[in-house]
Structures are given as C-alpha cells and as structure tokens.
Enzyme design. Structure first.
Site, PDB file in Angstrom:
ATOM      1  N   GLY A 152       0.790  -1.467  -0.439  1.00  0.00           N
ATOM      2  CA  GLY A 152       0.224  -0.571  -0.346  1.00  0.00           C
ATOM      3  C   GLY A 152       0.499   1.214  -0.411  1.00  0.00           C
ATOM      4  O   GLY A 152       2.151   1.420   0.498  1.00  0.00           O
ATOM      5  N   GLN A 178       2.704  10.577   1.178  1.00  0.00           N
ATOM      6  CA  GLN A 178       4.437   9.305   0.938  1.00  0.00           C
ATOM      7  C   GLN A 178       5.226   9.854   0.522  1.00  0.00           C
ATOM      8  O   GLN A 178       6.263   9.419   0.605  1.00  0.00           O
ATOM      9  CB  GLN A 178       3.863   8.027   1.474  1.00  0.00           C
ATOM     10  CG  GLN A 178       3.969   7.586   2.803  1.00  0.00           C
ATOM     11  CD  GLN A 178       3.426   5.553   2.102  1.00  0.00           C
ATOM     12  OE1 GLN A 178       2.431   5.354   1.953  1.00  0.00           O
ATOM     13  NE2 GLN A 178       4.391   5.394   3.149  1.00  0.00           N
ATOM     14  N   CYS A 181       5.360  -0.314   7.768  1.00  0.00           N
ATOM     15  CA  CYS A 181       4.798   1.038   6.578  1.00  0.00           C
ATOM     16  C   CYS A 181       6.616   1.583   4.794  1.00  0.00           C
ATOM     17  O   CYS A 181       7.492   1.632   6.162  1.00  0.00           O
ATOM     18  CB  CYS A 181       4.550   2.678   7.056  1.00  0.00           C
ATOM     19  SG  CYS A 181       4.403   4.152   6.302  1.00  0.00           S
ATOM     20  N   LEU A 182       6.112   1.945   4.376  1.00  0.00           N
ATOM     21  CA  LEU A 182       7.317   2.162   3.699  1.00  0.00           C
ATOM     22  C   LEU A 182       7.732   3.969   4.181  1.00  0.00           C
ATOM     23  O   LEU A 182       8.950   3.802   3.846  1.00  0.00           O
ATOM     24  CB  LEU A 182       6.925   2.344   2.409  1.00  0.00           C
ATOM     25  CG  LEU A 182       6.950   1.468   1.703  1.00  0.00           C
ATOM     26  CD1 LEU A 182       5.693   1.542   0.260  1.00  0.00           C
ATOM     27  CD2 LEU A 182       7.972   0.883   0.762  1.00  0.00           C
ATOM     28  N   HIS A 217      -4.638   1.722   7.164  1.00  0.00           N
ATOM     29  CA  HIS A 217      -3.548   2.158   6.954  1.00  0.00           C
ATOM     30  C   HIS A 217      -3.392   2.862   6.288  1.00  0.00           C
ATOM     31  O   HIS A 217      -2.445   4.736   6.415  1.00  0.00           O
ATOM     32  CB  HIS A 217      -2.506   1.028   7.175  1.00  0.00           C
ATOM     33  CG  HIS A 217      -0.981   1.825   7.261  1.00  0.00           C
ATOM     34  ND1 HIS A 217      -0.568   1.301   7.997  1.00  0.00           N
ATOM     35  CD2 HIS A 217      -0.093   2.284   6.358  1.00  0.00           C
ATOM     36  CE1 HIS A 217       1.134   1.902   7.505  1.00  0.00           C
ATOM     37  NE2 HIS A 217       0.564   2.198   6.600  1.00  0.00           N
ATOM     38  N   GLU A 218      -3.836   3.560   4.496  1.00  0.00           N
ATOM     39  CA  GLU A 218      -3.497   4.236   3.935  1.00  0.00           C
ATOM     40  C   GLU A 218      -4.331   5.992   3.921  1.00  0.00           C
ATOM     41  O   GLU A 218      -3.737   6.980   3.648  1.00  0.00           O
ATOM     42  CB  GLU A 218      -3.171   3.740   2.375  1.00  0.00           C
ATOM     43  CG  GLU A 218      -2.346   2.398   2.285  1.00  0.00           C
ATOM     44  CD  GLU A 218      -0.987   2.421   2.687  1.00  0.00           C
ATOM     45  OE1 GLU A 218      -0.533   3.372   2.543  1.00  0.00           O
ATOM     46  OE2 GLU A 218      -0.142   1.207   2.575  1.00  0.00           O
TER      47      GLU A 218
HETATM   48  C1  QAP Z   1       1.062  -0.894   4.592  1.00  0.00           C
HETATM   49  O1  QAP Z   1       3.398  -0.729   4.185  1.00  0.00           O
HETATM   50  C2  QAP Z   1       0.584  -1.794   5.945  1.00  0.00           C
HETATM   51  O2  QAP Z   1       9.178  -1.766   6.789  1.00  0.00           O
HETATM   52  C3  QAP Z   1       1.049  -0.801   3.728  1.00  0.00           C
HETATM   53  O3  QAP Z   1      11.587  -2.841   4.774  1.00  0.00           O
HETATM   54  C4  QAP Z   1       1.493  -3.092   5.968  1.00  0.00           C
HETATM   55  O4  QAP Z   1       3.613  -1.777   2.380  1.00  0.00           O
HETATM   56  C5  QAP Z   1      -0.713  -2.643   6.536  1.00  0.00           C
HETATM   57  C6  QAP Z   1       7.604  -2.556   3.726  1.00  0.00           C
HETATM   58  C7  QAP Z   1       1.868  -4.062   6.763  1.00  0.00           C
HETATM   59  C8  QAP Z   1      -0.760  -3.561   6.704  1.00  0.00           C
HETATM   60  C9  QAP Z   1       0.231  -4.240   7.387  1.00  0.00           C
HETATM   61  C10 QAP Z   1       8.665  -1.819   4.967  1.00  0.00           C
HETATM   62  C11 QAP Z   1       8.173  -2.500   2.751  1.00  0.00           C
HETATM   63  C12 QAP Z   1       6.423  -1.973   2.905  1.00  0.00           C
HETATM   64  C13 QAP Z   1       9.488  -1.765   5.277  1.00  0.00           C
HETATM   65  C14 QAP Z   1       3.353  -1.312   3.269  1.00  0.00           C
HETATM   66  C15 QAP Z   1      10.948  -1.914   4.532  1.00  0.00           C
HETATM   67  C16 QAP Z   1      10.340  -2.578   2.963  1.00  0.00           C
HETATM   68  C17 QAP Z   1       5.258  -1.868   3.619  1.00  0.00           C
HETATM   69 CO    CO Z   2       2.186   3.319   5.309  1.00  0.00          CO
END
Ligand code: QAP
Ligand code: CO
Length: 167
Positions: A46, A51, A91-92, A133-134
């Site tokens: 997401g 962001q 989270c990215l 979350h988004e």
């Molecule tokens: C939101 O987050 C989310 O730490 C989206 O080093 C995530 O795509 C909602 C990511 C999990 C619910 C559960 C995170 C990539 C990606 C990192 C993401 C990383 C590389 C996060």
């Molecule tokens: Co995020």
C-alpha cells in the site's frame, strides 16, 4: 517507469492533511500509476500520496500474492467498520520497523475510481487493514501513532540516525 521518492518518518510533511480530488484527469491517473510502480518496486502492499509528498486524497493498495490486483482509490471514506484484527504493520515511510496494531477487520468503504465514478465496496482482513492504514496517511497519521511513545521515540531516533548516514 518513473519511481517516486518516499518521505520517511519523522518528516513533518507526513503530517499534512490531504485535500479531496475534484477532477479525475490524466495527470492524477498518471500519478496513481507511478505510485503503483513505486509500491511494487519497494516492494509494498500500500502507498498513500502523502508518502510521495502529494497532498491529495489518493491511495493505492495490492495485497494479492501475485501482485496482480491493483486498487486505486480517490477520496476514500469508511462507511462502516466492524470487528477487530491485530496485524503486524509496517510502512514504507518507517522502513525496517513492524509493530502490532489492532483495527476493524471488516469495512465498507466508498471511493472514486479511475473512471471518475463513485463506488462502494466491502473489504476484510489484510485488505481492510491496509486501506485503513493508507487512509490514515491522508489524515497525516502513521501506524507508529498507535504504539507506545517510548517505542515511537526509539524508532524516530534510529531512523534519524540512518537518514543522516545516508545524506
Ligand atoms: C501498509 O506497508 C501495511 O519496513 C503498507 O523495509 C503493512 O507496504 C498495512 C515495507 C503491513 C498492513 C500491514 C516496509 C517495505 C512495506 C518496510 C507496506 C520495508 C520495506 C510496507
Ligand atoms: Co504507511
């Protein structure tokens, strides 16, 4: 394929409230495509426009295994939310950190699609969590706002250190 830069916590711009999109035009459609490219490349499930430092109500999600189910939501609104689900969220904008967060498990939401039409849909499980979350990002909120301030401060410190090493 144009990739976008992702803002990282504790960047103050992540606290901006996004404005509604009044017109779904080619420019906003192209931004959505670039956000999907950026999300897939990360890889992530997401990404909210906040962001990538665009403060319009736009988010993209794809929780499918094969990364073949992109969802583009403009001006999303939650109509109903039920149940509770704890997920280890990341989270990215908070790279390298995951913490458990509890949110409603089932939602009904409304959004405007790429065609400019309002639609209503149900989502559950990881997709529901990811949309919420988004949507938080569009309100200037981050998942770390739900954890203890001690943990949040530690993450802040570690990320600032990392960002300085990179700069
Ligand atoms: C939101 O987050 C989310 O730490 C989206 O080093 C995530 O795509 C909602 C990511 C999990 C619910 C559960 C995170 C990539 C990606 C990192 C993401 C990383 C590389 C996060
Ligand atoms: Co995020």
């Amino acid at each position: 394929m144009a990739l976008l830069d992702i803002l990282e916590f504790p960047d103050a711009r992540l606290r901006t409230t996004a404005k509604p999109i009044t017109n779904v035009d080619g420019k906003i459609a192209s931004l959505a495509e670039q956000m999907l490219d950026t999300m897939y490349q990360a890889p992530g499930i997401g990404l909210a426009s906040t962001q990538v430092n665009v403060h319009l109500q736009l988010l993209v999600v794809d929780v499918s295994e094969d990364k073949d189910d992109p969802n583009i939501l403009f001006n999303p609104r939650i109509i109903n939310a039920e149940g509770a689900l704890e997920t280890s969220e990341g989270c990215l904008s908070v790279p390298g950190f995951y913490e458990p967060v509890t949110r409603p498990e089932n939602i009904t939401y409304e959004a405007v699609g790429l065609d400019g039409e309002v639609f209503q849909k149900d989502a559950s499980g990881l997709l529901a969590v990811c949309i919420q979350h988004e949507m938080d990002h569009l309100d200037g909120k981050l998942f770390v706002d739900y954890i203890s301030s001690t943990k949040r401060q530690l993450i802040r410190k570690k990320l600032l250190k990392q960002q300085k090493l990179r700069a």
